[in-house]
Each structure stands twice: as structure tokens, then as C-alpha cells.
Design a protein around this motif. Structure first.
Motif, PDB file in Angstrom:
ATOM      1  N   SER A 178       0.835  -1.201   0.000  1.00 31.91           N
ATOM      2  CA  SER A 178       0.000   0.000   0.000  1.00 31.91           C
ATOM      3  C   SER A 178       0.870   1.252   0.000  1.00 31.91           C
ATOM      4  CB  SER A 178      -0.931  -0.004   1.214  1.00 31.91           C
ATOM      5  OG  SER A 178      -0.185  -0.072   2.414  1.00 31.91           O
ATOM      6  N   THR A 179       2.062   1.172   0.608  1.00 29.93           N
ATOM      7  CA  THR A 179       2.970   2.315   0.630  1.00 29.93           C
ATOM      8  C   THR A 179       3.467   2.629  -0.767  1.00 29.93           C
ATOM      9  OG1 THR A 179       3.680   1.778   2.877  1.00 29.93           O
ATOM     10  CG2 THR A 179       5.116   3.220   1.576  1.00 29.93           C
ATOM     11  N   ALA A 180       3.902   1.594  -1.501  1.00 33.03           N
ATOM     12  CA  ALA A 180       4.397   1.790  -2.859  1.00 33.03           C
ATOM     13  C   ALA A 180       3.289   2.308  -3.762  1.00 33.03           C
ATOM     14  CB  ALA A 180       4.967   0.479  -3.400  1.00 33.03           C
ATOM     15  N   ASP A 181       2.092   1.731  -3.646  1.00 34.52           N
ATOM     16  CA  ASP A 181       0.969   2.190  -4.462  1.00 34.52           C
ATOM     17  C   ASP A 181       0.649   3.653  -4.169  1.00 34.52           C
ATOM     18  OD1 ASP A 181       0.771  -0.315  -5.568  1.00 34.52           O
ATOM     19  OD2 ASP A 181      -0.880  -0.961  -4.280  1.00 34.52           O
ATOM     20  N   ALA A 182       0.734   4.039  -2.905  1.00 35.10           N
ATOM     21  CA  ALA A 182       0.447   5.420  -2.533  1.00 35.10           C
ATOM     22  C   ALA A 182       1.474   6.378  -3.132  1.00 35.10           C
ATOM     23  CB  ALA A 182       0.423   5.553  -1.016  1.00 35.10           C
ATOM     24  N   MET A 183       2.737   5.942  -3.201  1.00 28.51           N
ATOM     25  CA  MET A 183       3.779   6.789  -3.797  1.00 28.51           C
ATOM     26  C   MET A 183       3.503   7.024  -5.276  1.00 28.51           C
ATOM     27  SD  MET A 183       7.241   5.221  -2.158  1.00 28.51           S
ATOM     28  CE  MET A 183       7.492   5.133  -0.378  1.00 28.51           C
ATOM     29  N   ILE A 184       3.149   5.957  -5.987  1.00 27.06           N
ATOM     30  CA  ILE A 184       2.869   6.075  -7.417  1.00 27.06           C
ATOM     31  C   ILE A 184       1.651   6.962  -7.642  1.00 27.06           C
ATOM     32  CG2 ILE A 184       2.219   4.793  -9.488  1.00 27.06           C
ATOM     33  CD1 ILE A 184       3.777   2.396  -8.252  1.00 27.06           C
ATOM     34  N   ASP A 185       0.605   6.726  -6.862  1.00 34.30           N
ATOM     35  CA  ASP A 185      -0.599   7.554  -6.980  1.00 34.30           C
ATOM     36  C   ASP A 185      -0.304   9.006  -6.624  1.00 34.30           C
ATOM     37  OD1 ASP A 185      -2.102   5.400  -7.768  1.00 34.30           O
ATOM     38  OD2 ASP A 185      -2.909   4.980  -5.764  1.00 34.30           O
TER      39      ASP A 185
END
Length: 240
Positions: free
Chosen positions: A119-126
Motif C-alpha cells: 500500500s505504501t508503494a501504491d500510494a507513492m505512485i498515486d
């Protein structure tokens, strides 16, 4: 990439080195296929020392993404001066600067993380995409975008990402041409949407009214006019 060279580094310098190594390795292969032993060997340190700086591969992956994401989001910052077409062209220039200078990091940023997701990586991309979206809206001077405008801007941000990734694979089209084409793509997407919606039409007409004939948007009109004579005639519909 550093290989097989051992030397003493400060904490910040060593962390930065490991993040750089991770960006390269994670861009070439799935993070699931890259071992901590490979990362350690590429950095010229021992496996236990990698764990001294990062508790695991996922945390290293997220740190690498974080650095790439912060830098990439900054490339969309642009002063609100001059016509929109020229502003977007400068943004695309900085965007492709990042892509060209940090190809592995850019690829790693947009590639899915290790199995199980993060979820952390996805949040960075978003976060990068949202930053780009917000910047474009601010240049358009729109605080509450209509649905069609949101679709146009988000679609264009996605198109820029995909175009850059494809360009990295062979660089078969000159970079400068793609930068200009993406600016043209924005104008085209907005114009088509304006044909369906009066609110969008008002936004587009306001933007185009401030564009000089020798700017990027004016260049698009010239290119379209050049091919217009070759386009097939559209039959007129009979009124009923």
C-alpha cells in the motif's frame, strides 16, 4: 552500478548507494526475482550490512520508489507565466529529462512491487499522478473540475507515462518530437471533449484565446491544416 568495491561510507551515503543499486536492479527484473545477496554484491558490501540499513527488501524497494517519486513529482512544477502550451512543453522537457537520466528509476516507479503488493508503494505512485493532475488543473485555473476535464487530465498523465516507457524501449522516435506530440495530445483530448460539453468548451476556448500562433497549440493547428485537404469529405446528413 558499483560492483565488488568495499569502502567505508557514512550512513546517508551508504543508504543512497543502496537505493541507487535497488532502482537499477528492480527496473531490470521483478523485485521478487532480485535477492538481497545480489543487492549486497552490486553495492560491494555484505548481506548483513544491507539489513543494517534496511530491515528487508520491501523497505528498500519503498525507499527507492520514494526517491524516484519525489523527484519525478517535482518535474511537473512550473511557473504560471505565459501561454499554457509553452508551459506544458517545458514540463514535458523536464519529465523526459528525468526519464532519460533515470530510466531504471522511472521503470521501477511504475512497475508493480513484490508479490503481495504494498500500500505504501501504491500510494507513492498515486501521489506522483495526483501531483501532476493538480498542477495541470492549477494551470487551467480550475478548482472544481467537471467530470470531462478530470477524464482529460488523468488520461493525459497516463498517456505521458506510457509514452515515456515505450520510448525507453529503443528510443525509436526523437525525444523532442514526443515532447511536442504529448502537448498536442493534451490539446486534442481537450478539444474533443469540448465538442461534447459546453463547460469544457468554455475552458478550451479561454485557453486557446491566449495561445500565440507560433506556440505549440498553433503548431498543431498548422499540422492538422496541412493534412486536411487529403482527408475524405464527410457526407452531409439530411435533416429530417
Amino acid at each position: 552500478m558499483t560492483t565488488g568495491v568495499r569502502r567505508r561510507m557514512g550512513v546517508d551515503e551508504r543508504r543512497a548507494q543502496l537505493i541507487g543499486v535497488a532502482l537499477e536492479l528492480f527496473s531490470d527484473r521483478s523485485p521478487d526475482d532480485v535477492s538481497i545477496d545480489e543487492i549486497a554484491a552490486a553495492a560491494g558490501i555484505s548481506r548483513p550490512l544491507v539489513y543494517h540499513y534496511f530491515p528487508g527488501k520491501q523497505s528498500l524497494y519503498e525507499a527507492a520508489l520514494g526517491r524516484a517519486a519525489d523527484e519525478l513529482a517535482g518535474r511537473f512544477l512550473e511557473a504560471h507565466e505565459g501561454p499554457l502550451g509553452a508551459r506544458l512543453l517545458r514540463v514535458m522537457g523536464r519529465f523526459f529529462d528525468f526519464v532519460e537520466e533515470h530510466g531504471p528509476g522511472f521503470s521501477a516507479l511504475l512497475r508493480g512491487g513484490p508479490s503481495g503488493g504494498s500500500s505504501t508503494a501504491d500510494a507513492m505512485i498515486d501521489g506522483v499522478r495526483q501531483a501532476a493532475y493538480g498542477q495541470i488543473l492549477s494551470h487551467l485555473q480550475v478548482t472544481s473540475p467537471p467530470a470531462r476535464l478530470e477524464l482529460v487530465v488523468r488520461s493525459w498523465v497516463s498517456l505521458a507515462e506510457t509514452t515515456a516507457l515505450l520510448w525507453l524501449d529503443g528510443r525509436r522516435i526523437p525525444r523532442a518530437e514526443l515532447e511536442l506530440q504529448l502537448v498536442h495530445d493534451f490539446a486534442a483530448l481537450a478539444s474533443v471533449s469540448a465538442a461534447y460539453d459546453q463547460e469544457m468548451a468554455g475552458i478550451v476556448l479561454r485557453v486557446f484565446a491566449q495561445e500565440p500562433a507560433d506556440g505549440p497549440f498553433g503548431d498543431l493547428l498548422g499540422r492538422l491544416s496541412a493534412i486536411a485537404p487529403a482527408a475524405p469529405a464527410v457526407p452531409q446528413q439530411r435533416s429530417r
